[in-house]
Enzyme design. Structure first.
Site, PDB file in Angstrom:
ATOM      1  N   ASP A   1      -1.498 -24.267  -0.277  1.00 47.00           N
ATOM      2  CA  ASP A   1      -1.797 -23.451   0.898  1.00 47.00           C
ATOM      3  C   ASP A   1      -2.182 -22.016   0.494  1.00 47.00           C
ATOM      4  OD1 ASP A   1      -1.963 -22.895   3.622  1.00 47.00           O
ATOM      5  OD2 ASP A   1       0.007 -23.720   4.086  1.00 47.00           O
TER       6      ASP A   1
ATOM      7  N   ASP B   1      -5.527 -26.318  11.336  1.00 47.99           N
ATOM      8  CA  ASP B   1      -4.158 -26.463  11.836  1.00 47.99           C
ATOM      9  C   ASP B   1      -4.154 -27.024  13.248  1.00 47.99           C
ATOM     10  OD1 ASP B   1      -2.739 -25.785   9.656  1.00 47.99           O
ATOM     11  OD2 ASP B   1      -2.231 -23.753  10.292  1.00 47.99           O
TER      12      ASP B   1
HETATM   13  C1  DGJ Z   1      -0.268 -23.432   7.152  1.00 49.33           C
HETATM   14  C2  DGJ Z   1      -0.770 -24.837   7.021  1.00 49.33           C
HETATM   15  O1  DGJ Z   1      -2.063 -24.935   7.489  1.00 49.33           O
HETATM   16  C3  DGJ Z   1       0.174 -25.760   7.753  1.00 49.33           C
HETATM   17  O2  DGJ Z   1      -0.331 -27.068   7.727  1.00 49.33           O
HETATM   18  C4  DGJ Z   1       1.515 -25.676   7.109  1.00 49.33           C
HETATM   19  O3  DGJ Z   1       1.443 -26.177   5.795  1.00 49.33           O
HETATM   20  C5  DGJ Z   1       2.008 -24.239   7.124  1.00 49.33           C
HETATM   21  N1  DGJ Z   1       1.035 -23.334   6.571  1.00 49.33           N
HETATM   22  C6  DGJ Z   1       3.280 -24.114   6.355  1.00 49.33           C
HETATM   23  O4  DGJ Z   1       3.687 -22.818   6.247  1.00 49.33           O
END
Ligand code: DGJ
Length: 692
Positions: free
Chosen positions: A439, A496
């Protein structure tokens, strides 16, 4: 006159140069005959001179030169060590012609050497190109464009890509006019806002027909795009790193790869070239024969609230639905109770996992799933052991604005990379992990190419040490999607937003560049956490089944009906994934703007699946026929509505496809199209086709 040509079955690119000067692209389009006289092509390309012009037109070369009075943006802006702008006059040195064309030019007086590399892939039809600058003395680079391409005159607009968190891959259409469309991403990562791509459709080109050219810059540190119409009418397209992102003076600079392709079969011709090139040439899966496993990701089920019995229960339920890989998301490491703390302290949290991750991983394995783990390596919270010990490892000024309460680590530092390598390597050695979700949840304080190079180096080192591990590129969803990161990773987290309606649209647009096999798509919670919308399980499941499928809801919320729909759709996906993950995604020209439709066509053309999503209520009552594409006109196809059971009671008639299988010709399907039953908005029809 020097001439060169690059050819594949789809296109010819001709470069010619006047004497020792930099070459320009004088032809790019349908394949020219082998015997075409390139000297003539070059002479025929030259435009006239009239009043108000110089006595000769400066070349729109692969690196237009300010010293040549070029009436637009130059391809190279460089200053000497004292900051004085240089005016290079690059002249021919050498050309290497093999699988790639490598052109060497130099300015002996200034001690500059410029190299351009261009190649065309005969199978994917992708032109790859890059530029490199070497200097005798250290210089400061403001701008270096990858080899510059002309844009077609018979085009009224350009399409580029914007977006936001939970709203990636929004297409902008901008009319061509005198001057510049200038996009520069100064966030230091690829960004939700700035996918580095450009499509220039010919006039009246659609998804399925007409001419188009398209570009993608494969770099994760932020790019600059210049699409410029010169006063004389010529148009140029430049791509490179965002300006001045090489902060230090140096003697060697290189652009990332610029991918470019021409299509005579609409936007889809460009899209399939990108999809194939990414899948077949760019991404290297550890085991190419391994089918893409169905994912389960626990983020939206538990967030930071990790409890072993709960996670085991969820894992068991996910496996029963068909999941084959369980990804433990954020929250597993020491002190990570919320998103304010602990980033960079990559040791397992003993409060949540007193016996380490072993018990959970064993359980996941017992459920016949592999195990993946979340990291956000390039970041640090000030509330962390690492920051307390090494505050100097953070990138940027002390009073910078934090992002998600965190700072970026300085990835250009070898000690930072060594630390991250040692921690991630240790976890990968300690546990049987076959997947990392990587991430990157904030923009950088300032763009910095050294940061991107540092991240690439860390990824390369980890992959060399753990060649069996797959990596997903995530950055608050789709904030780091590009062919540069995908040379080192294997999947992208597109967004997301698990909202199936938003995803339908986003996936459709992302398919202009991305194949299904790298595009993650999850069945989210019944009530979407980021949009508040509630969607039927059939819609959620089928939208996820369009790409690399996974689940992200808490499976304990599923009713028996929802679970059974999800099991069935997942089983369907597994039956079809071997060919679907290799298929071309063709965007269909839908007569109804409420219908977002695509056709996934197997590489051998023998089968296809159409997903026709109803994204809104239509203006007219009955569905308009949906034309298919790229079929063999004289062949016959058996088509079947996979999910006819989803027809609502309000579909009262008997369109043939609702009743059973149809056999019709490719011509019929491409000319008249498929007549679908009526359905609600936020529903999707799935049609399978087989050539007989
Ligand atoms: C952002 C990501 O896009 C989510 O899927 C998740 O992994 C969160 N971060 C976790 O902090």
């Amino acid at each position: 006159m020097r001439t060169w040509r690059l050819d594949c079955a789809r296109q010819t690119l001709v470069l010619t140069s006047d004497g020792d000067r930099l070459p320009e692209v004088v032809y790019w389009g349908r394949p020219l005959p082998a015997g075409e006289d390139l000297q003539t092509v070059a002479r025929a390309y030259a435009i006239d001179v009239t009043g108000g012009m110089l006595d000769r037109n400066p070349a729109l070369s692969i690196c237009p030169e300010a010293s040549d009075s070029f009436p637009g943006q130059p391809g190279l802006v460089v200053r000497d060590g004292q900051g004085v702008v240089l005016m290079p006059r690059l002249r021919f040195v050498d050309a290497e012609e093999g699988s790639a064309l490598v052109l060497h030019f130099a300015d002996a007086d200034l001690g500059l050497r410029y190299m351009a590399r261009l190649a065309v892939d005969p199978d994917t039809h992708m032109i790859t190109s890059s530029a490199r600058l070497e200097t005798d003395d250290p210089v400061r680079l403001d701008w270096l464009a990858a080899p510059v391409f002309p844009a077609p005159h018979l085009s009224d607009e350009m399409i580029d890509v914007a977006g936001r968190w939970c709203g990636e891959f929004q297409l902008n259409r901008t009319p061509w006019s005198a001057g510049i469309r200038f996009r520069e991403n100064r966030t230091g990562r690829t960004g939700h806002e700035h996918f580095p791509g450009l499509i220039v459709p010919g006039r009246e080109a659609t998804n399925t027909q007409g001419q188009a050219v398209a570009f993608h810059y494969g770099w994760s540190g932020g790019h600059r795009m210049v699409a410029e119409e010169l006063p004389d009418g010529r148009r140029q397209v430049q791509f490179g790193h965002a300006g001045t992102t090489d902060a230090a003076t140096g003697t060697v600079f290189e652009t990332a790869t610029l991918y470019a392709t021409y299509s005579a079969s609409g936007l889809n011709g460009c899209a399939t070239a990108f999809q194939r090139h990414l899948r077949d040439r760019t991404v290297s899966f550890p085991d190419a024969a391994r089918l893409r496993p169905v994912h389960y990701n626990c983020w939206e089920a538990v967030y930071f609230d990790h409890d072993l019995p709960t996670l085991k229960d969820i894992a068991t339920r996910a496996a029963a639905l068909g999941a084959e890989r369980f990804v433990l998301d954020d929250g597993w490491f020491k002190g990570r109770t919320d998103d304010r703390r602990a980033l960079a302290d990559w040791v397992v949290d003993e409060t949540k996992y007193p016996d380490g991750l072993g018990p959970l991983i064993d359980h996941v394995h017992a459920e016949a799933m592999s195990f993946g783990l979340w990291f956000e390596p390039e970041m640090v919270n000030t509330e962390s052991d690492v920051y307390r010990a090494h505050p100097d490892w953070a990138l940027g000024a002390a009073d910078q604005i934090p992002g998600r309460q965190q700072l970026a680590l300085d990835m250009s530092r070898p000690d930072v990379r060594d630390y991250l390598f040692s921690r991630i390597d240790a976890i990968l050695r300690d546990y049987a992990i076959d997947y990392i979700k990587w991430d990157h949840n904030r923009v950088l304080p300032a763009p910095d190419a050294a940061q991107t190079r540092g991240t690439y180096a860390l990824l390369d080192r980890l992959r060399a040490a753990h060649p069996g591990v797959e990596i997903e590129s995530c950055a608050s969803g789709g904030g780091r999607i590009d062919f540069g990161i995908l040379q080192r990773t294997h999947r992208v987290w597109l967004s997301d937003s698990n909202d199936a309606l938003e995803r339908l649209n986003m996936q459709h647009n992302a398919a202009l560049f991305l194949p299904a096999c790298v595009t993650g798509s999850h069945v989210g919670p019944r009530r979407c956490h980021t949009s508040g919308r509630t969607h039927d399980i059939t819609f959620r499941a089928w939208v996820a089944a369009q790409r690399h499928m996974g689940f992200e809801m808490d499976p304990r919320e599923l009713t028996e009906h929802e679970a059974s729909v999800l099991r069935d759709v997942t089983a369907w996906w597994k039956t079809n994934r071997a060919w679907m993950m290799q298929a071309d995604i063709l965007r269909l020209d839908s007569a109804d703007p409420a219908c977002i439709a695509e056709q996934q066509l197997a590489r051998d053309g023998a089968r296809f699946v159409v997903f026709a999503g109803k994204a809104a209520a239509s203006e007219q009552i009955a569905p308009r026929p949906l034309r298919l594409t790229e079929l063999v006109p004289d062949a016959y196809y058996q088509i079947d509505l996979v999910n006819r059971a989803d027809a609502p009671d309000l579909s009262r008639g008997s369109p043939a496809l609702k009743e059973g299988v149809l056999t019709v010709s490719g011509t019929y399907l491409m000319q008249h199209g498929v007549t679908l039953p009526w359905t609600f908005p936020d529903r999707i029809w799935v049609i399978e086709g087989q050539r007989i």
